[in-house]
Structures are given as structure tokens and as C-alpha cells.
Design a protein around this motif. Structure first.
Motif, PDB file in Angstrom:
ATOM      1  N   GLN A   1       0.833  -1.209   0.000  1.00  0.00           N
ATOM      2  CA  GLN A   1       0.000   0.000   0.000  1.00  0.00           C
ATOM      3  C   GLN A   1       0.870   1.262   0.000  1.00  0.00           C
ATOM      4  O   GLN A   1       0.559   2.245  -0.681  1.00  0.00           O
ATOM      5  CB  GLN A   1      -0.952  -0.008   1.200  1.00  0.00           C
ATOM      6  CG  GLN A   1      -1.901  -1.189   1.231  1.00  0.00           C
ATOM      7  CD  GLN A   1      -2.763  -1.311  -0.012  1.00  0.00           C
ATOM      8  OE1 GLN A   1      -2.993  -0.348  -0.737  1.00  0.00           O
ATOM      9  NE2 GLN A   1      -3.249  -2.509  -0.279  1.00  0.00           N
TER      10      GLN A   1
ATOM     11  N   ALA B   1       2.194   1.713  -3.426  1.00  0.00           N
ATOM     12  CA  ALA B   1       1.156   2.268  -4.310  1.00  0.00           C
ATOM     13  C   ALA B   1       1.057   3.780  -4.135  1.00  0.00           C
ATOM     14  O   ALA B   1       0.924   4.527  -5.120  1.00  0.00           O
ATOM     15  CB  ALA B   1      -0.193   1.604  -4.021  1.00  0.00           C
TER      16      ALA B   1
ATOM     17  N   ALA C   1      -5.250   2.186  -0.750  1.00  0.00           N
ATOM     18  CA  ALA C   1      -3.953   2.497  -0.151  1.00  0.00           C
ATOM     19  C   ALA C   1      -4.112   3.543   0.954  1.00  0.00           C
ATOM     20  O   ALA C   1      -3.519   3.415   2.026  1.00  0.00           O
ATOM     21  CB  ALA C   1      -2.971   2.983  -1.216  1.00  0.00           C
TER      22      ALA C   1
END
Length: 199
Positions: free
Chosen positions: A77, A80, A95
């Protein structure tokens, strides 16, 4: 074909990774030439070692696979969000949710506790009872600080294929290591030598 290894690579930390734990976390799965990936969180023991080296867990935390999976999930996450920031694209809602969930996992204020002999008192829960939650919250807060602070403008992805590490750019440098810079320069030189001549 990708091959995942857990051995420590012979690579120095990317610029900024010693300053920002979240950058070190994002870079803990390293893509190498030949389709190899080194995952520094590939096993519970490796995850425990990674956390211990950064003062996020005691040496004897006895990490389990579920805990390592949580840390690897947060890593993806954060990656991202870093990718969105570098590319100038909107962040993925999942995220953002993951970071905010990690940020709110642990109390920020000492909680009211009660001792049968001495009565009420305030204390923060002991980190060893919530090692992973504290680590996740610390890493999420660090990522939030990086993405909202002045260093966010210097955030970039390594410019050497297949490297997948992020770094804080210093001047014109956009490689995470000398090795990646050498590989990128060699690839450019090879492309110039093998380019067909145009008449």
C-alpha cells in the motif's frame, strides 16, 4: 520467471531510506536482473529481523506469518502511494484506507488503567503486547510524513530497469545505488552501439 529470495542483497540503502522508515519498508522487496526478487520480509524470522534492526520490535518478538503478511501488505500500500506521488496520479483509495487504518491501530494518548491496589493511572499499552500494531502505526505515520512533507518533491523511482526501489533525489541523481547507475549507463551505451545506422 520470478524467483524470490530472502538473503540480504549487497546493496546500500537507497538515498532517504535511512531517514524514512516507510521508504526502507517500500524498498524491502528488491527486483534484480534476471527476474530475481529479494524479499527482506519473506519469512516471519526475516520480518522480525527487519523490524528489530529498525527498533520497531524486540529481538524475541517471535513473529508469526500473519504478522509478516500484515507488514508485507502495508508495504504494497505504501508502494502504491509512492508510485501515485511520483507519477502525479491520484492515490488509490484502498492504499489511503490501509495507511489510515494503520495510523489508528494504537492509542496516541495514555489510556486509563486500573490497578486493584493503587487505583487508577494512565499508561500507554506496552509495545511488546502490540508489536505489530505499533510497527504498522509507526511506518504508516512515517509514510504520511514523507508524502506530506517537503521531501515529497524529491521522491522518485530508481531509473535503472528492473530496479523497483524508491529514493529521495539529490541533484540530478535518480538511481538508488552506484550499481544501478552503472547498469543504466551500460544499457545506454549498449543501445547506442547496437542502434542501426540511418542514412
Amino acid at each position: 520467471m520470478e524467483e524470490t529470495m530472502t538473503a540480504e542483497p549487497d546493496l546500500p540503502p537507497a538515498p532517504g531510506a535511512e531517514q524514512y522508515l516507510s521508504l526502507a519498508l517500500a524498498n524491502s522487496a528488491i527486483a534484480l536482473p534476471g527476474g530475481h526478487i529479494i524479499d527482506l520480509l519473506g519469512t516471519p524470522a526475516a520480518t522480525n529481523q527487519w523490524l528489530t534492526e529498525r527498533d520497531l520490535a524486540p529481538l524475541d518478538a517471535d513473529m508469526r506469518e500473519m504478522c509478516a503478511t500484515q507488514l508485507r501488505s502495508l508495504r504494497e500500500q505504501i508502494r502504491a502511494l509512492l508510485a501515485s506521488r511520483v507519477a502525479g496520479l491520484p492515490a488509490l483509495p484502498a492504499a489511503l484506507t490501509a495507511i489510515n487504518d494503520a495510523l489508528t491501530r494504537v492509542p496516541t494518548a495514555p489510556l486509563l488503567q486500573w490497578d486493584d491496589k493503587t487505583g487508577p493511572y494512565r499508561a500507554t499499552p506496552h509495545p511488546t503486547t502490540q508489536v505489530v500494531d505499533h510497527a504498522l502505526a509507526t511506518l504508516a505515520a512515517d509514510a504520511a510524513d514523507l508524502l506530506t512533507g517537503p521531501d515529497a518533491e524529491r521522491l522518485t523511482a530508481c531509473g535503472s530497469d528492473p530496479c523497483n526501489r524508491y529514493l529521495l533525489r539529490h541533484g540530478r541523481r535518480h538511481w538508488c545505488s552506484t550499481r544501478c547507475g552503472d547498469r543504466a549507463r551500460a544499457a545506454r551505451a549498449y543501445a547506442r552501439r547496437t542502434r542501426p545506422e540511418t542514412a
